[in-house]
Design an enzyme around this catalytic site. Structure first.
Site, mmCIF file in Angstrom:
data_model
loop_
_atom_site.group_PDB
_atom_site.id
_atom_site.type_symbol
_atom_site.label_atom_id
_atom_site.label_comp_id
_atom_site.label_asym_id
_atom_site.label_seq_id
_atom_site.Cartn_x
_atom_site.Cartn_y
_atom_site.Cartn_z
ATOM 1 N N LYS A 104 11.469 9.840 5.935
ATOM 2 C CA LYS A 104 10.931 9.119 4.777
ATOM 3 C C LYS A 104 10.837 10.064 3.584
ATOM 4 O O LYS A 104 10.418 11.217 3.731
ATOM 5 C CB LYS A 104 9.548 8.572 5.137
ATOM 6 C CG LYS A 104 8.900 7.692 4.086
ATOM 7 C CD LYS A 104 7.570 7.130 4.596
ATOM 8 C CE LYS A 104 6.906 6.202 3.608
ATOM 9 N NZ LYS A 104 5.626 5.659 4.144
ATOM 10 N N SER B 262 5.203 0.688 3.715
ATOM 11 C CA SER B 262 6.090 1.372 2.803
ATOM 12 C C SER B 262 7.255 2.105 3.458
ATOM 13 O O SER B 262 8.214 2.468 2.763
ATOM 14 C CB SER B 262 5.285 2.366 1.953
ATOM 15 O OG SER B 262 4.737 3.379 2.769
ATOM 16 N N SER C 276 1.812 1.527 7.017
ATOM 17 C CA SER C 276 3.182 1.742 6.549
ATOM 18 C C SER C 276 4.203 2.151 7.596
ATOM 19 O O SER C 276 5.399 2.154 7.301
ATOM 20 C CB SER C 276 3.200 2.780 5.429
ATOM 21 O OG SER C 276 2.878 2.152 4.220
#
Ligand code: GLN
Length: 495
Positions: free
Chosen positions: A82, A157, A181
């Site tokens: 990420k 996210s 997330s």
């Protein structure tokens, strides 16, 4: 889909480590890069593809094997990271314009540990700007799409990491979870997502959103794969003072079967008429399956564990974010927009650099911390958070794990919630409380609805009981018999 990249992580690493086997780290990395090239134009899971880095790391793994050294339990396994985690030499954007041109000077601890165990970083994945959001639509570089339906969001996210694993571009990805997330995008894309206990995994090299809630964890196709990555990254780190050994809590031995496991059914986790009927049916099936396997259902109440979590979280998280994001001032990192004086430069840089959701969080956070309002908002929210954590402690005196859905609905359409922040926040109703209480929780696939959209259930455990939780999740996964669904898109493109 018979490629070694589709085997379990343990199996693909075993083959890479076995000198007699023709499977190499290089071959796994090339296949991952090939799939990214074939599919990511439509998904946009990646913000940056790190072909050179991945190839260099793969060569190192293969050279170690050739020299008779063991490259580690993740030997040659392609890993997506990420883009709020540092990978030395790669751009770090947090999906924000404010970090334009910034290159990470070092590896996050979790990245260094994964690479030391043989993983090969193939790229950085898309996210909601600074991890604020539940759909990956808040990325300054455009949204990621759900591989099961390109008109729908992958959640957020960590939407890029989830989509990359779900579409079989990589077997493993790292995400971060401040209020859901990792688990929410895992649920919406049909993969496994694990948020460890707060303090279990180092946050060093993770760009801070809300430091008392943030935790790094794995996304994978199976619980066993996720557990393997977690085992490599977890453990104390001198660079993160909140990482620690859970010595005092004496975690139980992981369960060897579901028989006798005490599974909490929390009244406040029941969303009444709200959840989608397919989501409710998936949860009901998981309860039934657990019952058939001999688990014992325990009725519990966690008064602040349901809808109350949203207001608590949406005070605490923005408060911490407003303070953490003060460092992006136009001087130290990335973007610089000139102004008439220093104050003007700050305002111009932050006004242009941050997107609307990030600005909203900074404004809310600054407000709830400001003189005259801190008592009414921030301090009250912190008191409620402490009470919530105690309520969880008491619940775990009566249950080994808790069972709930992960999200109220399957994946929603792009744009469906983007004009209504509160509708977006409510997606997190069953995830934020785990972060507020610091407890571990995992989302696992639980089938698909009639439209082929993934469904999921979530298991929770007491802080420090991560290993037992992972094992319980593995046993439930096995019993459910609903593995991570293969998107039609992937099947067509890679056939
Ligand atoms: N969706 C939640 C938020 O917008 C949680 C995000 C996260 O876990 N990083 O804050």
């Amino acid at each position: 889909m018979g490629h070694p990249l589709d085997a379990s992580v343990a199996e693909m690493a075993r083959r890479v480590r076995d000198r007699a086997d023709p499977v190499t780290a290089k071959s796994l990395v090339e296949e991952s890069l090939r799939r990214i090239a074939a599919l990511d134009g439509r998904l946009h899971a990646f913000l940056h593809v790190a072909s050179d880095l991945a190839r260099t790391q793969a060569e190192r793994v293969d050279a170690a094997v050739a020299a008779g050294r063991d490259p580690g339990p993740l030997a040659g396994v392609p890993l997506a990271v990420k883009d709020n985690l540092e990978v030395q030499g790669l751009p770090l954007t947090c999906a924000s314009k404010i970090l334009a041109g910034y290159v990470a000077p070092r590896d996050a601890t979790v990245v260094a540990r994964a690479v030391a165990a043989g993983a090969c970083v193939v790229g950085k994945t898309n996210l909601d700007e600074f991890a604020m959001g539940s759909s990956t639509e808040n990325s300054a570089f455009g949204p990621t799409r759900n591989p099961h339906d390109l008109a729908r969001v992958p959640g957020g996210s960590s939407g890029g990491s989830a989509a990359a694993v779900a579409a079989r571009l990589v077997p493993l990805a790292l995400g971060s979870d401040t209020g859901g997330s990792i688990r929410q995008p895992a649920a919406l894309t049909g993969v496994v997502g694990f948020k460890p206990s707060y303090g279990r995994v180092s946050r060093s090299g993770l760009v801070a959103f809300a430091s008392s809630l943030d935790q790094v964890g794995p996304l994978a196709r199976t619980v066993a794969d996720a557990a393997l990555l977690h085992a490599v990254i977890e453990g104390p780190d001198p660079a993160d003072a909140t990482s620690h050994v859970f010595a005092g809590s004496r975690p139980p031995a992981p369960p060897t079967s579901l028989a006798g496991l005490r599974v909490g059914r929390v009244a406040e986790f029941d969303l009444g008429a709200n959840p989608d009927p397919d989501v409710a049916a998936a949860l009901a099936r998981a309860r039934r399956v657990l019952g058939e396997a001999g688990a014992r259902e325990v009725q519990l109440s966690i008064p602040l564990g349901g809808a109350a979590g949203i207001p608590i979280y949406y005070i605490v998280a923005p408060a911490e974010a407003s303070s953490n994001l003060a460092r992006f001032d136009g001087i130290r990192y990335g973007l610089r927009v000139p102004g008439e004086d220093l104050e003007g430069l700050y305002a111009a840089t932050r006004g242009e650099g941050f997107g609307p959701e990030v600005r909203r969080r900074i404004l809310v956070g600054t407000f709830v911390l400001s003189a005259g309002y801190a008592d009414a908002y921030y301090k009250r929210a912190m008191a409620a958070r402490r009470a919530l954590a105690q309520q969880f402690e008491r619940a775990f005196e009566q249950a080994d794990v808790l069972l709930s859905t992960t999200t109220p609905t399957p994946a929603f359409r792009l744009g469906e919630k983007s004009s209504d922040p509160v509708a977006m926040y409510v997606c997190d109703v069953l995830t934020v409380v785990a972060n507020l209480a610091g407890v571990p929780a995992i989302s696992i696939p639980a089938g698909v609805n009639a439209a082929g959209l993934p469904l999921a259930v979530q298991l929770w455990a007491r802080a420090g009981h991560d290993a037992a939780l992972l094992e319980a999740a593995r046993l439930l996964e096995d019993r459910l018999g609903t593995p991570a669904p293969l998107p039609a898109l992937t099947r067509e493109v890679l056939a």
